[in-house]
Design an enzyme around this catalytic site. Structure first.
Site, mmCIF file in Angstrom:
data_model
loop_
_atom_site.group_PDB
_atom_site.id
_atom_site.type_symbol
_atom_site.label_atom_id
_atom_site.label_comp_id
_atom_site.label_asym_id
_atom_site.label_seq_id
_atom_site.Cartn_x
_atom_site.Cartn_y
_atom_site.Cartn_z
ATOM 1 C CB ILE A 29 -0.592 18.642 16.660
ATOM 2 C CG1 ILE A 29 -1.802 18.677 15.722
ATOM 3 C CG2 ILE A 29 0.713 18.814 15.909
ATOM 4 C CD1 ILE A 29 -2.014 20.011 15.064
ATOM 5 N N GLY A 32 -8.295 14.356 21.513
ATOM 6 C CA GLY A 32 -9.390 14.627 22.440
ATOM 7 C C GLY A 32 -10.234 13.376 22.540
ATOM 8 C CB THR A 33 -13.511 12.816 24.187
ATOM 9 O OG1 THR A 33 -13.052 13.757 25.150
ATOM 10 C CG2 THR A 33 -14.163 11.651 24.873
ATOM 11 C CB VAL A 37 -5.859 17.247 16.003
ATOM 12 C CG1 VAL A 37 -5.607 18.430 15.087
ATOM 13 C CG2 VAL A 37 -7.305 17.281 16.495
ATOM 14 C CE LYS A 59 -12.427 17.442 16.293
ATOM 15 N NZ LYS A 59 -12.965 18.454 17.182
ATOM 16 C CG ASP A 146 -15.631 20.668 26.043
ATOM 17 O OD1 ASP A 146 -15.472 20.777 27.274
ATOM 18 O OD2 ASP A 146 -15.073 19.774 25.371
HETATM 19 P P1 ADP Z 1 -11.656 16.947 20.493
HETATM 20 O O1 ADP Z 1 -13.059 17.120 20.041
HETATM 21 O O2 ADP Z 1 -11.192 15.553 20.292
HETATM 22 O O3 ADP Z 1 -11.365 17.504 21.845
HETATM 23 P P2 ADP Z 1 -10.312 19.301 19.383
HETATM 24 O O4 ADP Z 1 -10.921 19.964 18.199
HETATM 25 O O5 ADP Z 1 -10.480 19.974 20.702
HETATM 26 O O6 ADP Z 1 -10.775 17.788 19.445
HETATM 27 O O7 ADP Z 1 -8.752 19.120 19.126
HETATM 28 C C1 ADP Z 1 -7.928 18.418 20.043
HETATM 29 C C2 ADP Z 1 -6.598 19.133 20.177
HETATM 30 O O8 ADP Z 1 -5.968 19.218 18.886
HETATM 31 C C3 ADP Z 1 -6.680 20.576 20.651
HETATM 32 O O9 ADP Z 1 -6.714 20.668 22.066
HETATM 33 C C4 ADP Z 1 -5.414 21.171 20.072
HETATM 34 O O10 ADP Z 1 -4.298 20.875 20.880
HETATM 35 C C5 ADP Z 1 -5.263 20.431 18.752
HETATM 36 N N1 ADP Z 1 -5.874 21.258 17.671
HETATM 37 C C6 ADP Z 1 -7.162 21.257 17.281
HETATM 38 N N2 ADP Z 1 -7.376 22.160 16.301
HETATM 39 C C7 ADP Z 1 -6.184 22.749 16.071
HETATM 40 C C8 ADP Z 1 -5.737 23.790 15.188
HETATM 41 N N3 ADP Z 1 -6.547 24.384 14.328
HETATM 42 N N4 ADP Z 1 -4.437 24.155 15.248
HETATM 43 C C9 ADP Z 1 -3.594 23.561 16.095
HETATM 44 N N5 ADP Z 1 -3.939 22.582 16.948
HETATM 45 C C10 ADP Z 1 -5.222 22.175 16.945
HETATM 46 MG MG MG Z 2 -11.293 19.438 22.576
#
Ligand code: ADP
Ligand code: MG
Length: 452
Positions: A29, A32-33, A37, A59, A146
């Site tokens: 779903i 990210g870098t 997830v 994640k 961020d």
């Molecule tokens: P990264 O550190 O790789 O950027 P994130 O924690 O920002 O990781 O998660 C990447 C993406 O995953 C988010 O932009 C979102 O779309 C999805 N995501 C993360 N956490 C959730 C959550 N609790 N519920 C739904 N989607 C999520």
């Molecule tokens: Mg992110």
């Protein structure tokens, strides 16, 4: 793409058998870098109707992430999560280098799909929720670093919000001369943090150069850098002007240990270490100017960019690819004087090729929303670049005889957004971090304090 995703899921379940035992992993779903997830549900609920199951965001941290970075992200979630629109963590599983955080899932759409549909009342609630989350995080002495729409998830149907992704979070420094303690020890993130703007950084909108304050530009830069007493080095020096200095190198080019070196006045080293973790377009002037004493105000600027994005109906709001151009974009919006004053207050000097008065966000938003409608056909075409401000003709706000003043309806232009929304944006996009509004103050601002 689907096959690769299936393969990644199978690999994850294979590498982390406990996850496989407890959860069904459905699909990816987010990415990210530092992570992928996935959407998951409990195996023991498989027979339940979809609406009755509990859903999770799983994640998976990239295996190359430094363990300390992962530990810090987890600690942030454990300490602060679960309240005030901040994501919580339900479970963390690890097997060798495979690590996942299991968090409650929040359904959401991409910001780009809905930001243009937000009206004043929705924007008010959205910004309020974001600032509540930031106030909460900041009360723990942590900067998120961020803040951006993809890290602030919005379930529009149920008006639920979650601030996620503490991968770049940092402790706010307390000692006046200390740089913030980076929580992030991931090599890539660290490089990003310490990386000076690339030597050949393009200068785009404005020819703009950042010099540390008091640098005598006429001082010839020594060909080979050596520490006193042999060669006179200016007290402070622009990093980009120093040959052979690699930002983030393990020792100062003077060959002294960084600490010793600092005492000897090689300010180059200190300047090169200013944290810059975050996302381009959301970095505030103090980060772009490599100021070491960054604070929670970094997140408030990013919140201001989000607000301006909705008001102006432009995403991304700032598009520059490097720090110099990013600063030039900020100067375009806020004016060169404001940026120069801020630089001065932060011990930096910004030199620009031209002076810009700055733009009124309200008028800019109006123009970008293309209301009032285009001038009558009989009017001369507004093609090309404005001679006055050098912006594209359809963006410039210079007086134009072709647009009768009467066609500029002040109520129409802001698409129903009140002046107070623009006033808050100005307080969040205050270039000087010491003068920028805090999350707590912003929540008391007329735009957010008014009830719908
Ligand atoms: P990264 O550190 O790789 O950027 P994130 O924690 O920002 O990781 O998660 C990447 C993406 O995953 C988010 O932009 C979102 O779309 C999805 N995501 C993360 N956490 C959730 C959550 N609790 N519920 C739904 N989607 C999520
Ligand atoms: Mg992110």
């Amino acid at each position: 793409k689907e096959d690769t995703e299936k393969q990644q899921i199978n690999e994850l379940l294979h590498n982390l058998p406990t996850l496989d035992k407890i959860f069904e992993v459905h699909r990816k779903i987010g990415e990210g870098t530092f992570s992928s997830v996935y959407l998951g549900s409990l195996r023991r609920q498989t027979t339940l109707p979809v609406s009755e199951r509990r859903w999770f965001a799983i994640k998976h941290l990239v295996p190359t992430a430094h363990p300390a970075r992962i530990e810090h992200e987890l600690k942030c979630l454990q300490d602060m999560g679960g309240k005030n629109n901040v994501i919580s963590v339900e479970l963390c599983l690890r097997h060798f280098d495979t690590i996942v955080f299991v968090m409650p899932y929040i359904p959401h759409r991409k910001f780009s799909e809905y930001f243009g549909e937000m009206d004043a009342s929705e924007l008010r609630q959205y910004m309020r929720a974001l600032l509540v989350a930031l106030r909460h995080v900041h009360s723990f002495g942590v900067i998120h670093r961020d803040v951006k729409p993809s890290n602030f998830l919005y379930d529009r149907e149920n008006r639920r919000y979650l601030l996620v992704d503490f991968g770049l979070a940092q402790r706010i420094c307390v000692a006046p001369d200390e740089s913030p303690v980076p929580l992030n020890t991931n090599k890539r993130a660290r490089d990003e943090m310490e990386d000076d703007s690339s030597p050949g950084a393009k200068r785009m909108a404005l020819d703009l150069t950042v010099f540390p304050k008091k640098m005598d530009v006429s001082t010839p830069i020594p060909k080979r850098l050596a520490c006193p007493p042999k060669v006179q080095i200016p007290k402070t020096m622009a990093i980009k002007e120093v040959p052979g200095v690699v930002a983030g190198a393990s020792a100062c080019p003077c060959r002294g240990a960084p600490g010793v070196c600092w005492a000897r006045g090689c300010a180059v080293w200190a300047a090169a270490r200013a944290p810059r973790a975050g996302t381009q377009g959301f970095r505030p002037p103090e980060v772009l100017l490599k100021w070491t004493r960054q604070s929670a105000a970094v997140d408030l600027w990013a919140a201001g960019v989000v607000l301006a994005t909705v008001l102006a109906n432009r995403y991304p709001f700032f598009r520059a690819a490097d720090d110099y151009s990013a600063l030039a974009e900020v100067a375009d919006l806020l004016g060169t004087d404001a940026v120069q004053r801020t630089a001065e207050a932060l011990g930096r000097r910004v030199v620009t090729s031209t002076r810009r008065a700055g733009l009124c966000l309200r008028k800019l938003s109006a123009r970008l929303r293309r209301v009032p409608p285009a001038p009558p056909v009989s009017a001369a075409p507004r093609a090309g670049t404005c001679a006055g401000c050098q912006l594209a003709r359809d963006l410039c706000l210079c007086p134009d005889e072709n647009v009768p003043a009467s066609s500029f309806d002040p109520d129409l232009v802001v698409a129903g957004f009140p002046d107070s929304a623009f006033a808050l944006a100005a307080r969040l996009l205050e270039p000087n971090p010491s003068l920028r509004i805090t999350a707590d103050e912003a929540l008391k601002h007329p735009f957010l304090a008014t009830e719908d």
